[in-house]
Scaffold this active site. Structure first.
Site, PDB file in Angstrom:
ATOM      1  N   GLU A   1      40.069  42.926  20.311  1.00 59.56           N
ATOM      2  CA  GLU A   1      40.145  44.070  19.384  1.00 59.56           C
ATOM      3  C   GLU A   1      41.532  44.178  18.751  1.00 59.56           C
ATOM      4  O   GLU A   1      41.666  44.552  17.592  1.00 59.56           O
ATOM      5  CB  GLU A   1      39.765  45.347  20.131  1.00 59.56           C
ATOM      6  CG  GLU A   1      38.274  45.326  20.499  1.00 59.56           C
ATOM      7  CD  GLU A   1      37.871  46.432  21.450  1.00 59.56           C
ATOM      8  OE1 GLU A   1      38.435  46.485  22.567  1.00 59.56           O
ATOM      9  OE2 GLU A   1      37.017  47.253  21.079  1.00 59.56           O
TER      10      GLU A   1
ATOM     11  N   GLY B   1      39.752  44.406  24.763  1.00 53.67           N
ATOM     12  CA  GLY B   1      40.833  44.969  23.960  1.00 53.67           C
ATOM     13  C   GLY B   1      41.744  43.906  23.358  1.00 53.67           C
ATOM     14  O   GLY B   1      42.385  44.153  22.334  1.00 53.67           O
TER      15      GLY B   1
ATOM     16  N   ALA C   1      41.552  45.589  28.105  1.00 52.13           N
ATOM     17  CA  ALA C   1      42.028  46.787  28.803  1.00 52.13           C
ATOM     18  C   ALA C   1      42.210  46.460  30.276  1.00 52.13           C
ATOM     19  O   ALA C   1      41.512  45.591  30.823  1.00 52.13           O
ATOM     20  CB  ALA C   1      41.017  47.911  28.630  1.00 52.13           C
TER      21      ALA C   1
ATOM     22  N   GLU D   1      32.578  43.593  27.480  1.00 52.41           N
ATOM     23  CA  GLU D   1      32.467  44.914  28.103  1.00 52.41           C
ATOM     24  C   GLU D   1      31.085  45.171  28.685  1.00 52.41           C
ATOM     25  O   GLU D   1      30.945  45.844  29.710  1.00 52.41           O
ATOM     26  CB  GLU D   1      32.814  46.015  27.082  1.00 52.41           C
ATOM     27  CG  GLU D   1      34.295  46.155  26.798  1.00 52.41           C
ATOM     28  CD  GLU D   1      34.803  45.226  25.705  1.00 52.41           C
ATOM     29  OE1 GLU D   1      34.114  44.258  25.341  1.00 52.41           O
ATOM     30  OE2 GLU D   1      35.919  45.475  25.215  1.00 52.41           O
TER      31      GLU D   1
HETATM   32  N1  CAA Z   1      42.475  43.961  33.652  1.00 50.06           N
HETATM   33  C1  CAA Z   1      43.249  43.908  34.749  1.00 50.06           C
HETATM   34  N2  CAA Z   1      43.620  42.766  35.334  1.00 50.06           N
HETATM   35  C2  CAA Z   1      43.202  41.619  34.770  1.00 50.06           C
HETATM   36  C3  CAA Z   1      42.397  41.604  33.609  1.00 50.06           C
HETATM   37  C4  CAA Z   1      42.047  42.846  33.041  1.00 50.06           C
HETATM   38  N3  CAA Z   1      41.325  42.930  31.915  1.00 50.06           N
HETATM   39  N4  CAA Z   1      42.116  40.319  33.308  1.00 50.06           N
HETATM   40  C5  CAA Z   1      42.726  39.553  34.221  1.00 50.06           C
HETATM   41  N5  CAA Z   1      43.385  40.331  35.109  1.00 50.06           N
HETATM   42  C6  CAA Z   1      44.183  39.905  36.261  1.00 50.06           C
HETATM   43  C7  CAA Z   1      43.281  39.430  37.395  1.00 50.06           C
HETATM   44  O1  CAA Z   1      42.823  40.542  38.145  1.00 50.06           O
HETATM   45  C8  CAA Z   1      44.238  38.531  38.153  1.00 50.06           C
HETATM   46  O2  CAA Z   1      45.110  39.332  38.912  1.00 50.06           O
HETATM   47  P1  CAA Z   1      45.293  39.043  40.496  1.00 50.06           P
HETATM   48  O3  CAA Z   1      45.938  37.682  40.533  1.00 50.06           O
HETATM   49  O4  CAA Z   1      46.194  40.142  40.941  1.00 50.06           O
HETATM   50  O5  CAA Z   1      43.925  39.063  41.082  1.00 50.06           O
HETATM   51  C9  CAA Z   1      45.068  37.884  37.054  1.00 50.06           C
HETATM   52  O6  CAA Z   1      44.934  38.742  35.904  1.00 50.06           O
HETATM   53  C10 CAA Z   1      44.589  36.504  36.645  1.00 50.06           C
HETATM   54  O7  CAA Z   1      43.209  36.601  36.290  1.00 50.06           O
HETATM   55  P2  CAA Z   1      42.051  35.708  36.966  1.00 50.06           P
HETATM   56  O8  CAA Z   1      42.452  35.289  38.325  1.00 50.06           O
HETATM   57  O9  CAA Z   1      40.754  36.442  36.785  1.00 50.06           O
HETATM   58  O10 CAA Z   1      42.111  34.428  36.006  1.00 50.06           O
HETATM   59  P3  CAA Z   1      40.915  33.428  35.679  1.00 50.06           P
HETATM   60  O11 CAA Z   1      41.530  32.283  34.970  1.00 50.06           O
HETATM   61  O12 CAA Z   1      40.115  33.132  36.900  1.00 50.06           O
HETATM   62  O13 CAA Z   1      39.949  34.226  34.661  1.00 50.06           O
HETATM   63  C11 CAA Z   1      39.439  35.613  32.790  1.00 50.06           C
HETATM   64  C12 CAA Z   1      40.411  34.599  33.403  1.00 50.06           C
HETATM   65  C13 CAA Z   1      38.084  34.904  32.525  1.00 50.06           C
HETATM   66  C14 CAA Z   1      40.037  36.099  31.472  1.00 50.06           C
HETATM   67  C15 CAA Z   1      39.211  36.780  33.790  1.00 50.06           C
HETATM   68  O14 CAA Z   1      40.492  37.262  34.206  1.00 50.06           O
HETATM   69  C16 CAA Z   1      38.476  37.950  33.208  1.00 50.06           C
HETATM   70  O15 CAA Z   1      37.254  37.885  33.047  1.00 50.06           O
HETATM   71  N6  CAA Z   1      39.180  39.069  32.917  1.00 50.06           N
HETATM   72  C17 CAA Z   1      38.582  40.284  32.454  1.00 50.06           C
HETATM   73  C18 CAA Z   1      38.184  40.179  30.998  1.00 50.06           C
HETATM   74  C19 CAA Z   1      37.458  41.424  30.548  1.00 50.06           C
HETATM   75  O16 CAA Z   1      36.412  41.786  31.039  1.00 50.06           O
HETATM   76  N7  CAA Z   1      38.054  42.138  29.542  1.00 50.06           N
HETATM   77  C20 CAA Z   1      37.502  43.343  29.015  1.00 50.06           C
HETATM   78  C21 CAA Z   1      38.206  44.524  29.631  1.00 50.06           C
HETATM   79  S1  CAA Z   1      37.426  46.063  29.212  1.00 50.06           S
HETATM   80  C22 CAA Z   1      38.039  46.409  27.688  1.00 50.06           C
HETATM   81  O17 CAA Z   1      38.849  45.727  27.134  1.00 50.06           O
HETATM   82  C23 CAA Z   1      37.471  47.683  27.104  1.00 50.06           C
HETATM   83  C24 CAA Z   1      37.895  47.926  25.710  1.00 50.06           C
HETATM   84  O18 CAA Z   1      37.142  47.825  24.771  1.00 50.06           O
HETATM   85  C25 CAA Z   1      39.228  48.353  25.404  1.00 50.06           C
END
Ligand code: CAA
Length: 256
Positions: free
Chosen positions: A111, A108, A63, A131
């Site tokens: 998922e 997500g 998400a 999450e």
């Molecule tokens: N939402 C919004 N933006 C996201 C994102 C997310 N889930 N994941 C990555 N991005 C964005 C980052 O903010 C970044 O944007 P900017 O360049 O503008 O800062 C871009 O994508 C690239 O990401 P990173 O610089 O973080 O890339 P990385 O290689 O250093 O790390 C990663 C990769 C480990 C996947 C890291 O991006 C990360 O941890 N992302 C979040 C993952 C997460 O927590 N997902 C769960 C979301 S909650 C959910 O899904 C609830 C549900 O049940 C539906």
């Protein structure tokens, strides 16, 4: 377009196309996926759906956290319901779906893959339901679909620690059907090609019967199996399949 749908021979291919945000799922993208899946349901001449993410880094990072944060609670409940109802469409499509997980599949994103009929992963795929690290729990079906695939103990551990599951472990615990080297799209076509020549309605009966297995008692499940296997017997394809066996030739199914 952040969600692209195209036809490629026997297959519909749905691509999440927001690589700059690792294909994160905004509410608007969830709506686009829902509409694309409605289109897939109406396509007459496809035999499977392949789901993938653009770029070589992520299938989908979950998400859109930035958007989630700025939503009032009521919208967040609607968001979970939206994600759940969109992903549920994958289970009711007339064709099977294969998630091609090419990199991160977090939250997500995992998922979405879990809601597909099958999952293939590239060797660099990393799954996770992180999450808990955000002070949240999975909201698009992960708490329900993960235990059905890998068992309650493993699902609880993955969800409560938020840890990463790399491709080889994902394969070992049954989270993915296979890890494949090389061209994942071609691997998806080859994988689906092992069942797409069979009768579409009969494949759907099989999917429906197996998918209900995790939801109902054994007694109820056996009733469902008897009903669906009776429907299969009544098809012309069953007649053709059994005749072809006796005549020692390859069956020619006509999806009816
Ligand atoms: N939402 C919004 N933006 C996201 C994102 C997310 N889930 N994941 C990555 N991005 C964005 C980052 O903010 C970044 O944007 P900017 O360049 O503008 O800062 C871009 O994508 C690239 O990401 P990173 O610089 O973080 O890339 P990385 O290689 O250093 O790390 C990663 C990769 C480990 C996947 C890291 O991006 C990360 O941890 N992302 C979040 C993952 C997460 O927590 N997902 C769960 C979301 S909650 C959910 O899904 C609830 C549900 O049940 C539906």
């Amino acid at each position: 377009m952040p969600v692209e749908l195209k036809k490629d021979g026997d297959f519909a291919v749905l691509t999440l196309n927001r690589p700059e945000a690792l294909n994160a799922l905004s509410f608007s993208i969830l709506g686009d996926i829902g509409r694309a899946l409605d289109e897939v349901a109406a396509m007459k001449d496809i035999r499977a759906l392949l789901v993938t993410g653009a770029g070589d880094k992520a299938f989908c990072a979950g998400a859109d956290i930035k958007e989630l944060r700025n939503r009032p609670l009521i919208d967040q409940k609607r968001g979970a319901e939206l994600g759940q109802s969109v992903f549920a469409k994958l289970g009711t499509l007339p064709v099977a779906s294969v998630a091609l997980v090419n990199g991160y599949a977090f939250g997500g994103g995992s998922e979405l893959a879990l809601a597909c009929t099958f999952r293939l992963a590239s060797p660099n795929a990393i799954f996770g339901l992180p999450e808990i690290k955000l002070g949240l729990i999975p909201g698009y079906g992960g708490t329900q679909r993960l235990p059905r695939l890998v068992g309650e103990g493993r699902a609880l551990e993955i969800i409560m620690t938020g840890r990463n599951v790399k491709a080889d472990e994902a394969e070992r615990i049954g989270l993915v059907n296979a890890v494949v080297e090389g061209d994942l799209m071609q691997a998806g076509r080859d994988f689906a090609g092992k069942f797409t020549r069979y009768s579409l309605p009969v494949l759907e009966f099989a999917r429906r019967a197996v998918q209900r297995a995790g939801d109902v008692t054994l007694e109820e499940g056996l009733r469902i199996e008897a009903d669906l296997s009776t429907l299969a017997y009544r098809t012309a394809d069953a007649e053709e399949g059994m005749a072809a066996f006796e005549e020692k030739r390859k069956a020619e199914f006509r999806d009816g």
